[in-house]
Design an enzyme around this catalytic site. Structure first.
Site, short mmCIF file in Angstrom:
data_model
loop_
_atom_site.label_atom_id
_atom_site.label_comp_id
_atom_site.label_asym_id
_atom_site.label_seq_id
_atom_site.Cartn_x
_atom_site.Cartn_y
_atom_site.Cartn_z
N PRO A 55 0.78 -1.24 0.00
CA PRO A 55 0.00 0.00 0.00
C PRO A 55 0.82 1.30 0.00
O PRO A 55 0.57 2.16 -0.84
CB PRO A 55 -0.84 -0.11 1.29
CG PRO A 55 -0.92 -1.57 1.58
CD PRO A 55 0.39 -2.15 1.09
N LYS A 79 4.74 8.79 -11.52
CA LYS A 79 3.47 8.18 -11.08
C LYS A 79 2.58 9.19 -10.34
O LYS A 79 1.38 9.27 -10.55
CB LYS A 79 3.79 6.97 -10.20
CG LYS A 79 2.61 6.33 -9.52
CD LYS A 79 1.65 5.69 -10.50
CE LYS A 79 0.42 5.16 -9.79
NZ LYS A 79 -0.65 4.79 -10.72
P1 NAD Z 1 -4.47 -3.58 -1.94
O1 NAD Z 1 -4.76 -2.94 -0.65
O2 NAD Z 1 -5.54 -4.29 -2.69
O3 NAD Z 1 -3.22 -4.62 -1.79
C1 NAD Z 1 -2.14 -4.43 -0.93
C2 NAD Z 1 -1.78 -5.79 -0.37
O4 NAD Z 1 -0.58 -5.69 0.41
C3 NAD Z 1 -2.86 -6.38 0.55
O5 NAD Z 1 -3.26 -7.64 0.08
C4 NAD Z 1 -2.17 -6.47 1.92
O6 NAD Z 1 -2.59 -7.56 2.70
C5 NAD Z 1 -0.71 -6.61 1.49
N1 NAD Z 1 0.24 -6.25 2.55
C6 NAD Z 1 0.29 -5.14 3.32
N2 NAD Z 1 1.34 -5.18 4.17
C7 NAD Z 1 1.97 -6.36 3.92
C8 NAD Z 1 3.12 -6.99 4.46
N3 NAD Z 1 3.84 -6.44 5.45
N4 NAD Z 1 3.49 -8.20 3.97
C9 NAD Z 1 2.78 -8.78 2.98
N5 NAD Z 1 1.67 -8.24 2.42
C10 NAD Z 1 1.28 -7.04 2.89
O7 NAD Z 1 -3.84 -2.42 -2.87
P2 NAD Z 1 -3.66 -2.43 -4.46
O8 NAD Z 1 -4.84 -1.77 -5.07
O9 NAD Z 1 -3.21 -3.77 -4.92
O10 NAD Z 1 -2.46 -1.35 -4.58
C11 NAD Z 1 -1.12 -1.68 -4.23
C12 NAD Z 1 -0.24 -0.50 -4.60
O11 NAD Z 1 -0.38 -0.22 -6.01
C13 NAD Z 1 -0.61 0.81 -3.88
O12 NAD Z 1 0.57 1.53 -3.59
C14 NAD Z 1 -1.47 1.54 -4.89
O13 NAD Z 1 -1.44 2.95 -4.68
C15 NAD Z 1 -0.83 1.11 -6.20
N6 NAD Z 1 -1.69 1.09 -7.39
C16 NAD Z 1 -2.97 0.60 -7.35
C17 NAD Z 1 -3.75 0.60 -8.51
C18 NAD Z 1 -5.17 0.07 -8.52
O14 NAD Z 1 -5.89 0.31 -9.52
N7 NAD Z 1 -5.63 -0.65 -7.51
C19 NAD Z 1 -3.22 1.07 -9.72
C20 NAD Z 1 -1.90 1.53 -9.73
C21 NAD Z 1 -1.15 1.54 -8.57
#
Ligand code: NAD
Length: 297
Positions: free
Chosen positions: A66, A171
């Site tokens: 995150p 980004k």
């Molecule tokens: P999400 O919340 O769905 O996934 C994050 C995952 O990280 C969760 O499954 C969580 O359990 C895991 N996590 C957190 N701490 C952890 C740890 N210490 N060890 C292992 N796993 C851990 O978020 P997302 O939508 O997949 O986004 C992830 C990143 O990508 C973010 O920085 C977001 O800003 C970026 N992003 C998201 C999108 C989108 O459309 N969702 C697009 C581009 C970029």
């Protein structure tokens, strides 16, 4: 084929890891959420008991977490990966975090002899599933070139924006623009609907006119206009309001630090923060459409 440790299997990391497994790599995965690990196993990944178990002996480590604290903690915290990864391992962080944190993690890992690049993505969950993400990399050219073949199995556009942290700057700029487009598209659609237009028809008109933009093309915020958009599944399974709010906070802090003028980014940051405070933080960011519903007189 490479051995890859992949940490963070959320909306984005899950399908990205699946694409690497599909391409034939050995992908050892870890997430704090057991259901995410099970889902990854079903698409050919190997579940590990911890982040360190996933990363140990891997040629590449990829993180999709995150925010700043999670990335620093996973690489350099008490159980930090720096203690177990091979010296020739390349660490690739695809999370969206601050450029300062990306540079800090890079320099601390470099001090342990470990290479690191920032490689945040754009393209949303649909892009992660289809393997069509855009990657914006920051790091030295040799490391970015080493990462390129892997990134090409998850995305179709791989850019090197510059040195360490430059991918995160690109980004942050992109997401600030995206938030402005999403809010603008939402208010235009709400205005048209309030005056009796069919949102489907209005969307088609704007798509072929000067208001055309990515949100109208693939991410329409009005429920029912697009079959596969988060709006049409109750604003679930996309890019959370809280994550967009985090990204806009990064952009505002960077604007203050550099003296850049970003009035539209400041406005959308405030709109997304208020929408989160009203209880919508876990919804997809296109739900801002509902915040802009006309008030009944
Ligand atoms: P999400 O919340 O769905 O996934 C994050 C995952 O990280 C969760 O499954 C969580 O359990 C895991 N996590 C957190 N701490 C952890 C740890 N210490 N060890 C292992 N796993 C851990 O978020 P997302 O939508 O997949 O986004 C992830 C990143 O990508 C973010 O920085 C977001 O800003 C970026 N992003 C998201 C999108 C989108 O459309 N969702 C697009 C581009 C970029």
């Amino acid at each position: 084929m490479a051995t890859i440790g992949f940490i963070g299997l959320g909306n984005m990391g899950g399908p990205m890891a699946a694409n690497l497994a599909k391409a034939g790599h050995q992908v050892r995965v870890f997430d704090l959420v057991p259901a995410a690990l099970e889902a990854a196993q079903q698409v050919g990944c190997e579940a590990a008991e911890s982040a360190t178990a996933a990363a140990k002996g891997a040629e590449f480590v990829i993180t999709m977490l995150p925010a700043d604290a999670h990335v620093h903690g996973v690489y350099l915290g008490e159980q930090g990966l720096y203690q177990v990864v091979n010296k020739d391992c390349l660490a690739i962080d695809c999370s969206t975090i601050s450029a300062e944190m990306a540079r800090k993690v890079a320099s601390e890992l470099n001090a342990h002899g470990i290479a690191f690049i920032d490689a945040p993505v754009s393209g949303g969950v649909a892009g992660a599933q289809a393997g069509t993400l855009s990657f914006m990399c920051g790091g030295n050219e040799a490391d970015v070139e080493r990462a390129r073949p892997l990134l090409q199995q998850m995305g179709k556009n791989i850019f090197r924006a510059g040195d360490s942290g430059a991918g995160q700057v690109a980004k942050m700029c992109n997401n600030m623009l995206l938030s402005v487009l999403m809010v603008g598209t939402s208010e235009a659609l709400q205005l048209g609907v309030a005056h009796g237009l069919d949102p489907q028809v209005l969307s088609q008109i704007m798509l072929q006119s000067s208001g055309r933009n990515w949100t109208l093309e693939v991410y329409n915020p009005c429920p029912g206009v697009m079959d596969n958009s988060p709006a049409s599944r109750g604003y679930s399974g996309g890019f959370m309001v809280d994550l967009m709010s985090k990204d806009l906070g990064l952009a505002q802090r960077a604007a203050v630090a550099s003296g850049a003028s970003t009035p539209m980014g400041a406005l959308t940051h405030n709109l997304y923060r208020a929408w989160s405070q009203l209880g919508h933080g876990k919804e997809d960011f296109s739900s801002i459409f509902n915040y802009l519903k006309p008030q009944t007189k």
